[in-house]
Enzyme design. Structure first.
Site, PDB file in Angstrom:
ATOM      1  N   MET A 290      -0.486 -41.461 -21.154  1.00 52.34           N
ATOM      2  CA  MET A 290      -1.670 -41.447 -20.360  1.00 52.34           C
ATOM      3  C   MET A 290      -2.427 -42.471 -20.537  1.00 52.34           C
ATOM      4  O   MET A 290      -3.764 -42.625 -19.983  1.00 52.34           O
ATOM      5  CB  MET A 290      -2.200 -40.174 -20.090  1.00 52.34           C
ATOM      6  CG  MET A 290      -1.604 -38.950 -19.751  1.00 52.34           C
ATOM      7  SD  MET A 290      -2.381 -37.425 -19.684  1.00 52.34           S
ATOM      8  CE  MET A 290      -3.815 -37.608 -18.392  1.00 52.34           C
ATOM      9  N   GLU A 291      -2.332 -43.535 -21.668  1.00 55.55           N
ATOM     10  CA  GLU A 291      -3.285 -44.527 -21.846  1.00 55.55           C
ATOM     11  C   GLU A 291      -2.629 -45.922 -22.136  1.00 55.55           C
ATOM     12  O   GLU A 291      -3.230 -46.870 -21.784  1.00 55.55           O
ATOM     13  CB  GLU A 291      -4.031 -44.170 -23.087  1.00 55.55           C
ATOM     14  CG  GLU A 291      -4.994 -43.057 -23.004  1.00 55.55           C
ATOM     15  CD  GLU A 291      -4.268 -41.799 -23.279  1.00 55.55           C
ATOM     16  OE1 GLU A 291      -4.681 -40.729 -22.853  1.00 55.55           O
ATOM     17  OE2 GLU A 291      -3.345 -41.694 -24.056  1.00 55.55           O
TER      18      GLU A 291
ATOM     19  N   GLY B 281       5.419 -37.893 -24.131  1.00 53.22           N
ATOM     20  CA  GLY B 281       6.556 -37.225 -23.764  1.00 53.22           C
ATOM     21  C   GLY B 281       7.707 -37.920 -23.771  1.00 53.22           C
ATOM     22  O   GLY B 281       7.827 -38.824 -23.436  1.00 53.22           O
TER      23      GLY B 281
ATOM     24  N   ILE C 116       3.024 -34.749 -17.891  1.00 47.14           N
ATOM     25  CA  ILE C 116       4.239 -34.523 -17.299  1.00 47.14           C
ATOM     26  C   ILE C 116       5.124 -33.259 -17.613  1.00 47.14           C
ATOM     27  O   ILE C 116       5.283 -33.398 -18.795  1.00 47.14           O
ATOM     28  CB  ILE C 116       5.023 -35.928 -17.056  1.00 47.14           C
ATOM     29  CG1 ILE C 116       4.483 -36.963 -16.591  1.00 47.14           C
ATOM     30  CG2 ILE C 116       6.508 -35.593 -16.555  1.00 47.14           C
ATOM     31  CD1 ILE C 116       4.073 -36.846 -15.144  1.00 47.14           C
TER      32      ILE C 116
ATOM     33  N   GLU D 104      -4.878 -37.602 -32.985  1.00 49.18           N
ATOM     34  CA  GLU D 104      -4.266 -39.114 -33.175  1.00 49.18           C
ATOM     35  C   GLU D 104      -4.795 -40.126 -33.914  1.00 49.18           C
ATOM     36  O   GLU D 104      -4.344 -41.219 -34.202  1.00 49.18           O
ATOM     37  CB  GLU D 104      -4.059 -39.446 -31.850  1.00 49.18           C
ATOM     38  CG  GLU D 104      -3.249 -38.683 -30.929  1.00 49.18           C
ATOM     39  CD  GLU D 104      -3.096 -39.005 -29.243  1.00 49.18           C
ATOM     40  OE1 GLU D 104      -2.273 -38.338 -28.235  1.00 49.18           O
ATOM     41  OE2 GLU D 104      -4.149 -39.744 -28.780  1.00 49.18           O
TER      42      GLU D 104
ATOM     43  N   ASP E  39       6.622 -33.746 -27.052  1.00 45.95           N
ATOM     44  CA  ASP E  39       7.089 -33.010 -26.145  1.00 45.95           C
ATOM     45  C   ASP E  39       8.150 -33.675 -25.510  1.00 45.95           C
ATOM     46  O   ASP E  39       8.248 -34.892 -25.623  1.00 45.95           O
ATOM     47  CB  ASP E  39       6.143 -32.095 -25.045  1.00 45.95           C
ATOM     48  CG  ASP E  39       5.587 -33.229 -24.165  1.00 45.95           C
ATOM     49  OD1 ASP E  39       6.022 -33.593 -23.311  1.00 45.95           O
ATOM     50  OD2 ASP E  39       4.378 -33.736 -24.829  1.00 45.95           O
TER      51      ASP E  39
END
Length: 236
Positions: free
Chosen positions: A174-175, A78, A153, A12, A198
């Site tokens: 997640m951040e 996601g 997820i 990333e 995803d």
């Protein structure tokens, strides 16, 4: 103008670091901060590690040690929007925690106690991101709600439960909300930019491994185009 850029994983931030000039490195608490020039702007790029605690630590150190005028969170997510494909981009219109519940005390679902229910990105950063969209070619980008939690997820049942709580959610990761909350505390403008790796379903673990490099590249490209659009006088 100095811009802090945070990604959780090496794919990333790799393209951003490779494109930097005059780069210098400093490691604090095991987190590397790379300062230099990118797209004509002074930047500090860091790989925070995965999850809300890691992101909070990195963001706090970044702000305390480098005093950026704004923070950009880049990386993968996601997707929850049928019109977006893997590799497409979501620019935060707002950012929320999806795994926080203190509703027993009168707060909204997702709202941490003594914090706003949603963290709103800086208008000048969103404006610059929207100007950059035209240069993305075939990659599609939209503004939308990005939700954050300390879980990857990939369970359709959990996905539906999240959509019940946050029906307009465009992406989850997640951040982002942790970074946004730290920026809110410090009064530093932020924006979250995520490329889809995803679709938050049963295929997500395989899709993530297959497409994280693509998502990281698209998100990094969007960040560089955003930097080119930023007016140095448009801070705070």
């Amino acid at each position: 103008m100095k811009i802090g850029i945070i990604g959780a994983m090496e794919p990333e931030v790799a393209h951003l670091i490779a494109a930097m000039t005059n780069a210098t490195s400093q490691t604090i608490a095991g987190i590397e901060f790379i300062a230099g020039t990118l797209a004509g702007k002074d930047v500090v790029v860091t790989r925070s590690g995965i999850g809300k605690v890691a992101a909070s630590i990195a963001t706090t150190l970044l702000i305390e040690k480098y005093a950026p005028d704004a923070v950009i969170n880049t990386g993968s997510a996601g997707g929850f929007v049928d019109t977006l494909a893997i590799g497409d981009i979501v620019i935060s219109s707002e950012v929320r925690h999806h795994d926080v519940d203190v509703t027993a005390f009168g707060y909204e679902i997702g709202q941490m106690a003594q914090q706003p229910a949603a963290f709103i990105p800086a208008a000048h950063l969103v404006e610059a991101a929207n100007k950059a969209i035209a240069q993305l070619g075939e990659v599609k980008a939209i503004e939308g709600l990005i939700c954050t939690g300390d879980s990857f997820i990939c369970d359709p049942v959990r996905t539906q439960a999240m959509l019940k709580n946050f029906p307009t959610m465009a992406a989850c990761e997640m951040e982002g909300a942790a970074i946004a909350q730290v920026c809110h505390q410090f009064g530093v403008p932020f924006v979250v930019i995520r490329s889809l790796s995803d679709n938050a379903n049963n295929d997500s673990p395989v899709d993530f491994d297959s497409y994280i490099v693509k998502a990281g590249y698209h998100s990094a490209l969007m960040v560089m185009l955003l930097l080119e659009q930023l007016n140095p006088s448009a801070v705070k």
